[in-house]
Design a protein around this motif. Structure first.
Motif, short mmCIF file in Angstrom:
data_model
loop_
_atom_site.label_atom_id
_atom_site.label_comp_id
_atom_site.label_asym_id
_atom_site.label_seq_id
_atom_site.Cartn_x
_atom_site.Cartn_y
_atom_site.Cartn_z
N VAL A 34 -7.65 -7.69 1.03
CA VAL A 34 -7.50 -6.20 0.99
C VAL A 34 -8.52 -5.54 1.69
O VAL A 34 -9.38 -5.97 2.13
N ASP A 35 -7.77 -4.54 2.54
CA ASP A 35 -8.16 -3.73 3.45
C ASP A 35 -8.72 -2.37 2.84
O ASP A 35 -7.98 -1.09 2.53
N LEU A 36 -10.11 -2.51 2.47
CA LEU A 36 -10.64 -1.13 1.64
C LEU A 36 -10.70 0.15 2.54
O LEU A 36 -10.59 1.18 2.09
N THR A 37 -10.89 -0.06 3.85
CA THR A 37 -10.87 1.00 4.59
C THR A 37 -9.52 1.67 4.69
O THR A 37 -9.44 2.98 4.62
N LEU A 77 -12.76 -6.38 -6.95
CA LEU A 77 -12.88 -5.12 -6.04
C LEU A 77 -14.22 -4.36 -6.38
O LEU A 77 -14.55 -3.90 -5.19
N CYS A 79 -3.82 0.06 -9.42
CA CYS A 79 -3.58 -1.24 -8.85
C CYS A 79 -2.99 -2.48 -10.05
O CYS A 79 -3.20 -2.27 -11.10
N CYS A 118 -7.43 5.08 -6.97
CA CYS A 118 -6.50 3.85 -6.71
C CYS A 118 -5.97 3.04 -7.99
O CYS A 118 -6.63 2.90 -9.01
N TYR A 135 0.90 -1.22 0.06
CA TYR A 135 -0.18 0.04 0.14
C TYR A 135 0.90 1.25 -0.02
O TYR A 135 1.93 1.38 0.74
N CYS A 160 -13.88 -0.67 -10.51
CA CYS A 160 -12.60 -0.69 -10.86
C CYS A 160 -12.80 -1.05 -12.39
O CYS A 160 -13.49 -2.07 -12.76
N LEU A 193 -15.51 -1.16 -4.56
CA LEU A 193 -14.46 -0.14 -5.23
C LEU A 193 -14.53 -0.34 -6.82
O LEU A 193 -13.93 -1.23 -7.13
N LEU A 222 -7.16 1.36 2.40
CA LEU A 222 -7.11 2.25 1.04
C LEU A 222 -7.60 3.48 0.77
O LEU A 222 -6.98 4.15 0.10
N VAL A 230 -7.70 -10.33 -3.97
CA VAL A 230 -8.10 -9.14 -3.08
C VAL A 230 -8.55 -9.86 -2.01
O VAL A 230 -9.37 -9.13 -1.06
#
Length: 411
Positions: free
Chosen positions: A186-189, A364, A78, A76, A60, A371, A369, A191, A183
């Motif tokens: 993955v920690d979207l918070t 995602l 990626c 973002c 990150y 994408c 999120l 991110l 993913v």
């Protein structure tokens, strides 16, 4: 002096990062973290101080906003660090065909491996380009180390050119994309992005807002085992049952006989002994309905085969993998529209297309999120014939820059 995208790419491809579907850990292979550590180090050198590697192998990082506007969305970018288990990624020896002047490219490590213009007509548009290939004994890793190199080169550009205004940019490099677990953790918070772009597409100028929907199917068969000398009328060989199921699959519904918007049923694994056998499949279609129809067909074939083996039993397990991201992206059309405009500003004619596969962005999008997928420039992924043009990677860097500028201008 800024490091060229090609120099970065050459540095990354020699690090073995193959993922392993049989491993239960995340990342599935510790060696993926070798690349992650290098990327964090390079991000720190560029001047991105919050770059870090987490316990799951994700990288990150944040390029802070440098605009006075406070309503610019957080974007973002990626890409994934792992390479496909389909072909060896150990000991990659990249080669550069400088100032390519046309014709087939024979790979030096295995002269039987030839990148033929007839199979890859895109080469006709690459006269004068510097084309990077493997030596033919491994894959190259442009999927998706080209995407990583492009995001890194763009990050360096933003840091070195503060007069180019942009909102906050989040960088995410994932592990295990090739085995469908990219993913999972993955920690979207953390991110904290509003939407994203995966740099994981193929030909220069393409933007993809649609992917396959994907499921996996596991069939477990329990046969009737007995000594072969006394098997008459009694044995039901699980290996033979599995073979009968595969033999009945429709030939016009395989990856090798489908294209465009056709989905497929694809057997990916088969193992067994007389007593029990296992079959693994991936099912792909652009619609949920098409996916369900193919699964129903596969189960119907299995049931019909099993009728010939009354002493045997089976289980049929469907596992959801990812869904068509278009469902989500259609609610935010500007995400794709701005990418189309950025590609145009970077000097290309944009091509909208559908992915006959998936990206981290597919998952995602459904995790919250949205994408879209932008080209990274590579071709012939997952094979020893994989190649990428330096000039196309540079165009991808320019696209990232134009995209960030566009969102700032229009905020």
């Amino acid at each position: 002096m800024a490091t060229s995208v090609t120099d970065r790419f050459l540095r990354y491809v020699v690090i073995d990062t193959q993922s392993d579907a049989k491993s239960p850990t995340q990342p599935s292979t510790e060696k993926q973290k070798d690349l992650g550590r290098l990327l964090v180090e390079e991000l720190h050198e560029i001047g991105i101080s919050d770059a870090h590697l987490d316990e799951h192998g994700y990288v990150y990082a944040t390029i802070p906003a440098n605009t006075h506007k406070n309503n610019v969305p957080v974007i973002c970018f990626c890409a994934h660090m792992d390479t496909a288990p389909d072909f060896s990624g150990t000991g990659v020896k990249p080669q550069i065909v400088r100032n390519y002047q046309g014709g087939d490219i024979r790979l030096p490590g295995d002269p039987s491996q030839i990148i033929r213009v007839a199979d890859h007509p895109v080469l006709k548009d690459m006269t004068g380009h510097d084309i990077v290939t493997s030596d033919g004994t491994t894959l190259l890793g442009a999927d998706d180390k080209a995407g990583i190199a492009e995001i890194m080169a763009a990050a360096e550009f933003f840091v070195n050119n503060p007069e180019v205004k942009h909102g906050a940019i989040r960088i995410l490099f994932t592990t295990d994309e090739e085995i469908g677990r990219g993913v999972d953790k993955v920690d979207l918070t953390k991110l904290g992005a509003d939407f994203g772009y995966t740099m994981d597409g193929s030909a220069a100028g393409t933007i993809e807002d649609e992917s396959f929907s994907a499921d996996a199917v596991e069939i477990a068969i329990r046969g009737v085992a007995i000594h072969p000398g006394y098997a008459y009328g009694k044995m039901e060989n699980a290996v033979r049952i599995a073979g009968d199921i595969v033999a009945r699959l429709p030939r016009d519904m395989a990856p090798e006989t489908t294209k465009g918007r056709d989905g497929f049923i694809h057997p990916t694994g088969m193992s067994g002994v007389m007593e029990k056998a296992a079959l693994s499949f991936i099912i792909r279609d652009f619609t949920e309905e098409g996916l369900k129809q193919k699964e129903a067909l596969l189960e119907s074939i299995t049931r019909q085969v099993m009728e010939n083996y009354p002493g045997s039993t089976y289980t049929f397990t469907v596992k959801e993998q990812y869904r068509n991201m278009k469902v989500v992206l259609d609610q935010r059309p500007e995400i794709v529209e701005y990418a189309v405009e950025a590609i145009r500003r970077a000097g290309m004619e944009p091509q909208r297309s559908s992915i006959r596969g998936g990206t981290d962005g597919s998952r995602l999008s459904f995790m919250g999120l949205p994408c879209a997928n932008i080209f990274a420039g590579g071709h012939a992924f997952h094979s020893p014939l994989e190649f990428v043009s330096s000039q196309d990677m540079e165009k991808a860097v320019a696209t990232i820059v134009e995209l960030a500028k566009l969102w700032e201008e229009r905020a």
